[in-house]
Motif scaffolding. Structure first.
Motif, PDB file in Angstrom:
ATOM      1  N   GLY A   1       0.836  -1.198   0.000  1.00  0.00           N
ATOM      2  CA  GLY A   1       0.000   0.000   0.000  1.00  0.00           C
ATOM      3  C   GLY A   1       0.867   1.242   0.000  1.00  0.00           C
ATOM      4  O   GLY A   1       2.093   1.186  -0.014  1.00  0.00           O
TER       5      GLY A   1
ATOM      6  N   GLY B   1      -3.270  -4.726  -3.115  1.00  0.00           N
ATOM      7  CA  GLY B   1      -3.521  -3.327  -3.407  1.00  0.00           C
ATOM      8  C   GLY B   1      -2.903  -2.902  -4.719  1.00  0.00           C
ATOM      9  O   GLY B   1      -2.886  -3.641  -5.703  1.00  0.00           O
ATOM     10  N   GLU B   2      -2.362  -1.687  -4.735  1.00  0.00           N
ATOM     11  CA  GLU B   2      -1.806  -1.134  -5.970  1.00  0.00           C
ATOM     12  C   GLU B   2      -0.555  -1.873  -6.443  1.00  0.00           C
ATOM     13  O   GLU B   2      -0.192  -1.790  -7.617  1.00  0.00           O
TER      14      GLU B   2
ATOM     15  N   ARG C   1       2.593  -5.793 -10.115  1.00  0.00           N
ATOM     16  CA  ARG C   1       3.640  -4.858 -10.563  1.00  0.00           C
ATOM     17  C   ARG C   1       5.059  -5.356 -10.290  1.00  0.00           C
ATOM     18  O   ARG C   1       6.020  -4.725 -10.708  1.00  0.00           O
TER      19      ARG C   1
ATOM     20  N   LEU D   1       4.317   3.137 -10.062  1.00  0.00           N
ATOM     21  CA  LEU D   1       3.040   3.743 -10.416  1.00  0.00           C
ATOM     22  C   LEU D   1       3.184   4.858 -11.444  1.00  0.00           C
ATOM     23  O   LEU D   1       2.179   5.309 -11.996  1.00  0.00           O
TER      24      LEU D   1
ATOM     25  N   GLU E   1       7.357  -1.812  -1.708  1.00  0.00           N
ATOM     26  CA  GLU E   1       6.330  -0.770  -1.649  1.00  0.00           C
ATOM     27  C   GLU E   1       6.919   0.603  -1.989  1.00  0.00           C
ATOM     28  O   GLU E   1       6.331   1.381  -2.746  1.00  0.00           O
TER      29      GLU E   1
ATOM     30  N   HIS F   1       5.842   3.044  -5.149  1.00  0.00           N
ATOM     31  CA  HIS F   1       5.171   4.312  -4.885  1.00  0.00           C
ATOM     32  C   HIS F   1       6.111   5.506  -4.930  1.00  0.00           C
ATOM     33  O   HIS F   1       5.738   6.600  -4.480  1.00  0.00           O
TER      34      HIS F   1
END
Length: 469
Positions: free
Chosen positions: A5, A400-401, A405, A426, A454, A458
């Motif tokens: 996240g 999650g995002e 990926r 992202l 993470e 991000h």
């Protein structure tokens, strides 16, 4: 916050991101036990390192070592490479009867499953062989290997991951047993899914009330010659469960499976199963090709299959038989050198990473990933890596995002945790990532490693970094 996240802060350069350092520290893992490289892959600024921490430190990479084996194999052998296992003979069957020796010649196939072995035997029946009056000779001459002790690594000789390489590896040298509670007779039935004409099951399992829990740890397995004994409590709440074991090795394993399947096909074997080398003037009477290398690589990397990795590593020197671990290591080093990688610290024993002695630096692994990224076989390699939150050994990591990926090979040993592969952040930019932890507290390092993933996913513009070479 869900795994992968959003993260609140960013920092670049050779320092660890604060939240990553905090997570490792909370796990009892000191900075000197961690090696990390995070490097940009695409333009602009390809080669810029976002993080470079202890990059030259030799570390045990555990199963991340499989990236060397699979990367070299795809490039040197080609994605379409297959292995052919053959029945050979110097006599001709007459009226379904084959007198004299029948040879089963191993090709070092990494994935000759029970199903493929059945097809091979079916081919033999279709070509007029029914009754084999002589011996069945197993030809393992393609490999020249020292004796293998399956208990040497961790004291678990029956675990399939401890199976040694074998030029004639059939069904991964493993058996599958199905355990089924039988309420009507107050017992636990044990069914042998992998047929074996020589094996006897001594079932002493006792059905008990309760949830499944750690049922596997309560089952005791013993092997005495051709008898497999299972004992201990088996909770009824488990329902049907399977156990994969490697209780029988070498000729005995192949013989048990051959006799069972051959009998099902209506054939007989009057002779013995022995070791032998097929003469040069022998003829192929039946053959079975394996799946293509690209499928082998996928199974090795997605599910970290150790015995398949050992087999593939030996394939790097099988063109000049007999193949050995030493010759394959030399072949891999030559391949690295040809790609401009010296890797002076590299120690690779068996190509699977199931070793206490293997060593590689984050720098070398980053160079390997960079080279693969620029190679014609990059799509095949990428497709073989576990996808975060989706499959393989990364299925339960990355929600999650971050889901989908990260394509990352995992590595696990006692005192070792590792990740290496590729990320898409992202912003749509690609990165390679290597992180290794060698420390008694490595078992608790997962959170710190996932926080690093993470953080990269991000990252924001202006996070910094250091220039590439």
């Amino acid at each position: 916050m869900s795994l992968f996240g959003p993260v609140p802060s960013v920092v670049g350069g050779s320092k660890l991101p604060p939240e990553v350092e905090t997570a490792f520290s909370a796990a009892g893992v000191p900075n000197e036990a961690i090696a990390i490289v995070v490097e940009k892959l695409d333009q602009p600024h390809s080669g810029r390192r976002l993080v470079s921490h202890n990059p030259a430190l030799p570390m045990n990479p555990a199963s991340v070592m499989k990236l060397f084996t699979t990367g070299a194999a795809l490039d040197l052998l080609g994605p379409a490479k297959t292995w052919s296992t053959e029945f050979r003979t110097i006599t001709t069957p007459v009226d379904g009867v084959l007198d004299g020796l029948l040879y089963l010649k191993g090709s070092g196939a990494p994935n000759l499953t029970m199903e493929q072995f059945w097809v091979l035997l079916r081919q033999l029946r279709l070509r007029g062989v029914r009754d084999i009056r002589g011996n069945l000779a197993l030809d393992r001459s393609l490999f020249a290997l020292p004796p293998h002790n399956p208990a040497a690594f961790d004291g678990k000789p029956l675990s399939p991951y401890n199976t040694g390489a074998d030029a004639l590896l059939v069904n991964f040298n493993a058996l599958t047993l199905l355990l089924m509670p039988d309420e009507a007779h107050h017992r636990v039935s044990v069914l042998l899914e992998t047929p074996d004409a020589k094996l006897t099951i001594n079932n002493r399992l006792l059905p008990v009330a309760g949830d499944c829990g750690n049922w596997y740890e309560q089952v005791t397995v013993k092997v005495e010659e051709s008898t497999l004994q299972l004992s201990g409590p088996y909770p009824k709440g488990c329902g049907e469960r399977k156990i994969n074991l490697s209780p029988i090795v070498g000729n005995a394993h192949v013989e048990g499976l051959f006799r069972a399947l051959w009998s099902e096909l209506g054939g007989t074997l009057s002779g013995e199963v022995v070791s032998g080398v097929a003469p040069h003037d022998s003829s192929v009477i039946a053959a079975q090709d394996s799946a293509a290398l690209v499928e082998v690589v996928r199974d090795i990397n997605k599910f970290s299959n150790n015995v398949m990795a050992r087999q593939l590593f030996l394939a790097l020197s099988a063109d000049t038989p007999p193949a050995t671990y030493e010759k394959s290591a030399a072949s891999l080093r030559a391949w690295l050198t040809g790609k401009g990688m010296s890797a002076p610290e590299l120690v690779i024993e068996n190509g699977a990473g199931l070793s206490r002695n293997d060593r590689a630096s984050a720098d070398t692994l980053a160079a390997l990933l960079r080279s693969i990224w620029q190679s014609p076989t990059m799509p095949e390699m990428m497709a073989s890596l576990p996808i975060a939150g989706e499959d393989g050994t990364m299925k339960k990591r990355g929600n999650g995002e971050g889901r989908g990926r990260a394509h990352l090979k995992t590595g696990y040993l006692e005192g070792v945790r590792a990740l290496a592969g590729y990320l898409l952040d992202l912003r749509g930019e690609r990165w390679l990532l290597v992180v290794m932890v060698n420390h008694p507290s490595a078992v608790r390092a997962k959170k710190g490693m996932d926080r690093l993933v993470e953080w990269v996913i991000h990252r924001e513009e202006g996070d910094g970094g250091i220039a590439g070479n």
